[in-house]
Design a protein around this motif. Structure first.
Motif, short mmCIF file in Angstrom:
data_model
loop_
_atom_site.label_atom_id
_atom_site.label_comp_id
_atom_site.label_asym_id
_atom_site.label_seq_id
_atom_site.Cartn_x
_atom_site.Cartn_y
_atom_site.Cartn_z
N CYS A 33 -1.05 7.26 3.66
CA CYS A 33 0.41 7.18 3.60
C CYS A 33 0.87 7.23 2.15
O CYS A 33 0.41 6.44 1.32
CB CYS A 33 0.89 5.87 4.25
N TYR A 38 -1.60 3.16 3.13
CA TYR A 38 -2.41 2.91 4.33
C TYR A 38 -3.30 4.13 4.60
O TYR A 38 -2.84 5.27 4.57
CB TYR A 38 -1.51 2.65 5.53
N PHE A 40 -5.50 6.24 7.18
CA PHE A 40 -5.67 6.49 8.61
C PHE A 40 -7.14 6.78 8.89
O PHE A 40 -7.69 7.77 8.40
CB PHE A 40 -4.82 7.67 9.06
N ASP A 42 -8.31 7.60 11.77
CA ASP A 42 -8.40 8.57 12.86
C ASP A 42 -7.80 9.93 12.47
O ASP A 42 -7.27 10.65 13.32
CB ASP A 42 -7.72 8.03 14.11
N HIS A 52 4.41 12.50 10.43
CA HIS A 52 3.94 11.30 11.13
C HIS A 52 4.61 10.08 10.52
O HIS A 52 4.97 10.08 9.34
CB HIS A 52 2.42 11.19 10.99
N ASP A 53 4.77 9.05 11.32
CA ASP A 53 5.25 7.77 10.81
C ASP A 53 4.03 6.89 10.56
O ASP A 53 3.12 6.84 11.38
CB ASP A 53 6.17 7.08 11.83
N CYS A 54 4.02 6.22 9.44
CA CYS A 54 2.91 5.36 9.07
C CYS A 54 2.78 4.20 10.05
O CYS A 54 3.78 3.60 10.45
CB CYS A 54 3.11 4.82 7.65
N TYR A 55 1.55 3.88 10.44
CA TYR A 55 1.30 2.74 11.33
C TYR A 55 1.64 1.41 10.64
O TYR A 55 2.02 0.45 11.29
CB TYR A 55 -0.18 2.68 11.74
N GLU A 56 1.52 1.37 9.32
CA GLU A 56 1.71 0.13 8.57
C GLU A 56 3.17 -0.09 8.17
O GLU A 56 3.78 -1.08 8.53
CB GLU A 56 0.81 0.14 7.33
N GLU A 58 5.76 2.22 8.67
CA GLU A 58 6.63 2.93 9.59
C GLU A 58 7.52 3.98 8.93
O GLU A 58 8.47 4.46 9.54
CB GLU A 58 7.47 1.94 10.42
#
Length: 78
Positions: A33, A38, A40, A42, A52-56, A58
């Motif tokens: 990110c 962050y 990823f 995967d 994409h939006d960051c999992y951490e 957002e």
């Protein structure tokens, strides 16, 4: 002369090279990110290119998968 609030050309960007290096990631093995760093785990599951939006954090970001193709050759003896 121009408006006194204009910045000289050499000072037109508020970002330094080090600032850019903190949020730009190139040639990494995983998607990172650019907002919060962050990583990823995967990345291989993502499309080749996209958003994409960051999992951490957002926040949205773009990514691009770089595919490096190389070739080896060798002689075949007659």
């Amino acid at each position: 002369m121009g408006d006194s609030t204009e910045m000289p050309a050499e000072q037109s960007s508020p970002w330094t090279v080090m600032d850019v290096a903190e949020f730009m990631h190139e040639d990494t093995e995983e998607i990172i990110c650019p907002w919060c760093g962050y990583e990823f785990q995967d990345s291989w599951e993502f499309e080749e290119n996209g958003e994409h939006d960051c999992y951490e954090c957002e926040k949205p970001f773009k990514f691009c998968r770089i595919i490096d193709v190389t070739y080896d050759t060798e002689r075949i003896e007659p």
